[in-house]
Design a protein around this motif. Sequence first.
Motif, short mmCIF file in Angstrom:
data_model
loop_
_atom_site.label_atom_id
_atom_site.label_comp_id
_atom_site.label_asym_id
_atom_site.label_seq_id
_atom_site.Cartn_x
_atom_site.Cartn_y
_atom_site.Cartn_z
N SER A 190 6.81 38.15 -29.05
CA SER A 190 7.89 37.58 -28.24
C SER A 190 7.29 36.99 -26.96
N SER A 215 8.11 31.99 -30.21
CA SER A 215 8.14 33.34 -29.64
C SER A 215 9.52 33.67 -29.07
N TYR A 262 -2.01 33.83 -27.32
CA TYR A 262 -0.75 34.25 -27.93
C TYR A 262 -1.00 34.84 -29.32
#
Length: 482
Positions: free
Chosen positions: A20, A86, A15
């Motif tokens: 997002s 996110s 990540y």
Amino acid sequence: MKTKGFQTLPSRTFYNEGESLFSYLLRTAYNNGISVLLLLNMIRKNEKYLLHKGDIRRIDYYPESVFNLEKLIELTGITLSDVYKSTFTNVLHAFGYCTNGEKARMMKNMLRVTLHFCAQCLEEGLGYNLMWKVEGVDCCLKHNQRLINQCLHCKQEIGYHHIVTIDRCPHCDQSLTDIRPGYQKKRIDNMALQQSLQTNLNQLVQATDLRFEAQGLAQKLLYLMNEAQPVYQADTIKNALQGGYSLAHLLQYARDTISAPKNIRLSFVLKVVHSQSVDINTLSKMEVPTTFMDSLLEGTSIQWTREFACKAPWCKGRGKRNSLISTSSKHVIKSGKKLSHYLVCRECYCEYAFDEKRNLVERTSYISVFDIMSKYNISSMTWPEKEKCFSMNKERIRRASAYFYARQLSKGDIVQGNNKTDTFSLDKFISALRQGEALSNIRFWTIWRNYNQYLLHRYHPIVMKEIFDRRYGEKASVACFE
């Protein structure tokens, strides 16, 4: 490898900070050679419902309503903390939406349905930043350039639900990072506003300990717009208002007299903190001076009605300060009598109002019925005799009797027919209320043997509490239940 019954994906995707969740899942699907829709359905929450492209808009708002988060974490390797960061989960939690986040309307009209992007971020493999989804966020602060809102090749806008690959246009399949020679970058307008907006949004997205409730938030916003002066100045606040709310509306929030409690829109909060040069963290820690609050409440019913308490003999709140809460009804004429400043007890749900001499008058008749039932044996009376004894009509007597019988405060000589409450019917009643069914419909359910049985369940303490909480919230400001 299997963990807790879930199959992990063969290729791990890490990540990127600020990315997002939808962007992360797009990259994860691509790295594992599957479509994003297939991945979404592998982690969906409702096994009976197949997710489709229309559900993509829900992902970055409140993923807990879409996905089995445990399965998402085990399958992809992302942490729960990053799932929240996110998406707008932490934002919704900060304003009190912990269990029904998807239904929250505090960010209404704030989220975009079309992609706005920074080509350099995509070229660097950073994915879609969560901030790009917010209306008003028009630039990438990392690369100091205005966001692009269409494919530079085919000139079409890109809906999130059309996206297949993170860096290619779904319409013409051209690379979104391929900036043609001669492309003129657009100038960034009002950089100070962009920095304030994105800084405050990021504080909300990243924080797990921020908490705001509507009344306290309104008081802080009014104090800010009052230029931090110790005494409330209506004209100063009116001049500072950014639109979206009138002063009267904000005062209802601050005084806890609004008829339908809900949170103040986030877009308005962000405008105020920017205009007053503070940030969300500062707003959270701010303490409103007592002098300002006193001047804000001066002359209102909130101030003088606090001295009154519930008078019901059976009520836990009897005689206790703040047992009564103010309502939105201020001046009403009933049977030729002027009543004002309606109140309701948060413990027993007795309803009150003030007459023209400011005497506290009970409106629900429970206390007078209780007094008569304590003094007289009415079991052998006919209905005309009961109506004369109570000085009220049959319907009011039946409702008050059901109220007391459900609380085991009477022997039920008025509520005849051997009627009793049962757990099944109470649970069904509560479930129907939570699904929005009207009392007028519940009244005619076929499960009731007669009208008296309905009344026993309608006036049962847990049903009355549910009606109270569902309609008005914990700090409700409305008294009339039906």
